[in-house]
Write a protein that holds these residues in place. Structure first.
Motif, PDB file in Angstrom:
ATOM      1  N   SER A   1      -5.274   4.971 -14.427  1.00  0.00           N
ATOM      2  CA  SER A   1      -5.821   5.336 -12.926  1.00  0.00           C
ATOM      3  C   SER A   1      -4.501   6.623 -12.275  1.00  0.00           C
ATOM      4  N   PHE A   2      -3.659   6.789 -13.290  1.00  0.00           N
ATOM      5  CA  PHE A   2      -2.413   7.481 -13.491  1.00  0.00           C
ATOM      6  C   PHE A   2      -2.096   8.556 -14.183  1.00  0.00           C
ATOM      7  N   ARG A   3      -1.938   9.601 -14.026  1.00  0.00           N
ATOM      8  CA  ARG A   3      -2.474  10.575 -15.406  1.00  0.00           C
ATOM      9  C   ARG A   3      -0.859  10.438 -15.841  1.00  0.00           C
ATOM     10  N   ASN A   4      -0.056  11.092 -14.934  1.00  0.00           N
ATOM     11  CA  ASN A   4       1.606  10.814 -15.412  1.00  0.00           C
ATOM     12  C   ASN A   4       2.245  10.226 -15.187  1.00  0.00           C
ATOM     13  N   VAL A   5       2.585   9.347 -13.841  1.00  0.00           N
ATOM     14  CA  VAL A   5       4.096   8.348 -13.593  1.00  0.00           C
ATOM     15  C   VAL A   5       3.266   6.986 -14.791  1.00  0.00           C
ATOM     16  N   ARG A   6       4.488   6.393 -15.336  1.00  0.00           N
ATOM     17  CA  ARG A   6       4.345   5.136 -16.228  1.00  0.00           C
ATOM     18  C   ARG A   6       5.367   4.776 -15.168  1.00  0.00           C
ATOM     19  N   LEU A   7       5.271   3.458 -15.351  1.00  0.00           N
ATOM     20  CA  LEU A   7       6.009   2.244 -15.208  1.00  0.00           C
ATOM     21  C   LEU A   7       6.746   2.025 -16.752  1.00  0.00           C
ATOM     22  N   ARG A   8       8.071   2.092 -17.314  1.00  0.00           N
ATOM     23  CA  ARG A   8       8.886   1.133 -17.623  1.00  0.00           C
ATOM     24  C   ARG A   8       9.401  -0.001 -17.023  1.00  0.00           C
ATOM     25  N   GLY A   9       9.837   0.188 -15.937  1.00  0.00           N
ATOM     26  CA  GLY A   9      10.690  -1.054 -15.679  1.00  0.00           C
ATOM     27  C   GLY A   9      10.899  -1.845 -14.300  1.00  0.00           C
ATOM     28  N   LEU A  10      11.197  -2.620 -13.758  1.00  0.00           N
ATOM     29  CA  LEU A  10      11.372  -3.414 -12.498  1.00  0.00           C
ATOM     30  C   LEU A  10      13.032  -3.846 -12.483  1.00  0.00           C
ATOM     31  N   VAL A  11      13.307  -3.485 -11.013  1.00  0.00           N
ATOM     32  CA  VAL A  11      14.444  -4.165 -10.971  1.00  0.00           C
ATOM     33  C   VAL A  11      14.580  -4.421  -9.751  1.00  0.00           C
ATOM     34  N   ALA A  12      14.839  -5.913  -9.464  1.00  0.00           N
ATOM     35  CA  ALA A  12      14.494  -6.910  -8.593  1.00  0.00           C
ATOM     36  C   ALA A  12      15.706  -7.205  -7.995  1.00  0.00           C
ATOM     37  N   ILE A  13      16.434  -6.880  -6.926  1.00  0.00           N
ATOM     38  CA  ILE A  13      17.629  -6.816  -6.973  1.00  0.00           C
ATOM     39  C   ILE A  13      17.377  -8.158  -5.224  1.00  0.00           C
ATOM     40  N   GLN A  14      17.803  -9.413  -5.750  1.00  0.00           N
ATOM     41  CA  GLN A  14      17.960 -10.467  -5.033  1.00  0.00           C
ATOM     42  C   GLN A  14      16.474 -10.569  -4.590  1.00  0.00           C
ATOM     43  N   PRO A  15      15.668 -10.878  -5.445  1.00  0.00           N
ATOM     44  CA  PRO A  15      14.227 -10.575  -4.234  1.00  0.00           C
ATOM     45  C   PRO A  15      13.816 -12.032  -2.839  1.00  0.00           C
TER      46      PRO A  15
ATOM     47  N   ASP B   1       0.415  -1.373  -0.087  1.00  0.00           N
ATOM     48  CA  ASP B   1       0.114  -0.187   0.549  1.00  0.00           C
ATOM     49  C   ASP B   1       0.586   1.239   0.167  1.00  0.00           C
ATOM     50  N   ASP B   2       1.970   1.550   1.056  1.00  0.00           N
ATOM     51  CA  ASP B   2       2.883   3.122   0.702  1.00  0.00           C
ATOM     52  C   ASP B   2       3.905   2.504  -0.662  1.00  0.00           C
ATOM     53  N   GLY B   3       3.989   1.460  -0.954  1.00  0.00           N
ATOM     54  CA  GLY B   3       5.097   1.576  -2.611  1.00  0.00           C
ATOM     55  C   GLY B   3       3.332   2.199  -3.051  1.00  0.00           C
ATOM     56  N   LEU B   4       2.427   1.769  -3.548  1.00  0.00           N
ATOM     57  CA  LEU B   4       1.466   2.321  -4.359  1.00  0.00           C
ATOM     58  C   LEU B   4       1.285   3.818  -4.588  1.00  0.00           C
ATOM     59  N   ALA B   5       1.027   4.611  -2.515  1.00  0.00           N
ATOM     60  CA  ALA B   5       1.463   5.481  -2.291  1.00  0.00           C
ATOM     61  C   ALA B   5       2.132   6.381  -2.882  1.00  0.00           C
ATOM     62  N   ALA B   6       3.578   6.031  -2.381  1.00  0.00           N
ATOM     63  CA  ALA B   6       4.516   6.650  -3.922  1.00  0.00           C
ATOM     64  C   ALA B   6       4.035   7.135  -5.028  1.00  0.00           C
ATOM     65  N   LEU B   7       3.712   5.913  -5.908  1.00  0.00           N
ATOM     66  CA  LEU B   7       3.724   6.374  -6.987  1.00  0.00           C
ATOM     67  C   LEU B   7       2.102   7.233  -7.158  1.00  0.00           C
ATOM     68  N   ARG B   8       1.624   7.301  -5.970  1.00  0.00           N
ATOM     69  CA  ARG B   8       0.175   8.487  -6.774  1.00  0.00           C
ATOM     70  C   ARG B   8       0.516   9.873  -6.051  1.00  0.00           C
ATOM     71  N   PHE B   9       1.543   9.991  -4.779  1.00  0.00           N
ATOM     72  CA  PHE B   9       2.294  10.877  -5.281  1.00  0.00           C
ATOM     73  C   PHE B   9       2.818  11.578  -5.838  1.00  0.00           C
ATOM     74  N   LEU B  10       3.907  10.576  -7.206  1.00  0.00           N
ATOM     75  CA  LEU B  10       4.776  11.558  -7.683  1.00  0.00           C
ATOM     76  C   LEU B  10       3.837  11.787  -9.169  1.00  0.00           C
ATOM     77  N   ASP B  11       2.744  11.219  -9.102  1.00  0.00           N
ATOM     78  CA  ASP B  11       2.064  11.401  -9.999  1.00  0.00           C
ATOM     79  C   ASP B  11       1.317  12.729  -9.629  1.00  0.00           C
ATOM     80  N   ASP B  12       0.830  13.359  -8.656  1.00  0.00           N
ATOM     81  CA  ASP B  12       0.358  14.106  -8.610  1.00  0.00           C
ATOM     82  C   ASP B  12       1.559  15.509  -9.162  1.00  0.00           C
TER      83      ASP B  12
END
Length: 189
Positions: free
Chosen positions: A104-118, A53-64
């Motif tokens: 649902s995001f106006r500005n944020v566009r995810l281009r990739g995922l960097v999963a380091i030793q997940p 939830d916090d991670g998605l909230a961070a993306l929503r914060f950046l979206d504004d």
């Protein structure tokens, strides 16, 4: 823009941990990108799915755009989520949640995922993981970087300690640069 989730077994460390802070600075410098480190809620005080939830909230914060520092232009149209260990798990789940409703995001566009030793759990695959093994990339560019002599979280150590650290940071920078817009990529040193 790289949104980063620190490791620590979902319970330890923070976004301000000195080793992670130094790693974020190296990633930002080599990738020519802003790094937002998310100080997500940790166990045992907070139960799952609080970190997601916090991670998605961070993306929503950046979206504004009103939340962006006035003198720091942020290119959230070219955003990556990244994390290591427990943070790699969180980055993965935040990317999946984003993918459920990117409109649902106006500005944020995810281009990739960097999963380091997940960290994803046990040694055996669950039933829901088994169908994904055949089509793991699902039409996406997937890269694997292996460092057989490295220890867990090796990249948070300074360059003289592990030679692989510099190579790994450069690989992250190349991954981010390759999917950046052509104009931005040509401006990079």
């Amino acid at each position: 823009m790289i949104v980063f989730f620190h490791g620590g077994g979902f319970a330890f460390l923070s976004a301000a941990s000195p080793a992670y802070d130094a790693a974020y600075c190296r990633i930002a410098r080599y990738a020519s990108a802003a790094v937002l480190s998310v100080d997500y809620c940790r166990a045992p005080e907070h139960q799952f799915p609080a970190p997601y939830d916090d991670g998605l909230a961070a993306l929503r914060f950046l979206d504004d755009p009103r939340n962006h520092p006035p003198l720091l232009p942020l290119d959230v149209a070219h955003c990556y989520v990244a994390g290591d260990s427990a943070g790699g798990n969180i980055a993965h789940h935040v990317a999946r949640r984003y993918a459920l409703d990117p409109a649902s995001f106006r500005n944020v566009r995810l281009r990739g995922l960097v999963a380091i030793q997940p960290f994803f759990g046990g040694e055996e695959r669950t039933d829901s993981e088994l169908p994904l093994l055949e089509n793991r990339s699902m039409g996406k560019d997937v890269r694997v970087a292996e460092y057989p002599d490295a220890i867990h979280a090796f990249y948070v150590f300074l360059f003289p300690v592990f030679e692989d650290t510099r190579d790994f940071i450069i690989r992250i920078a190349e991954f981010v640069a390759e999917s950046a817009p052509a104009a931005a990529a040509s401006e990079q040193p």
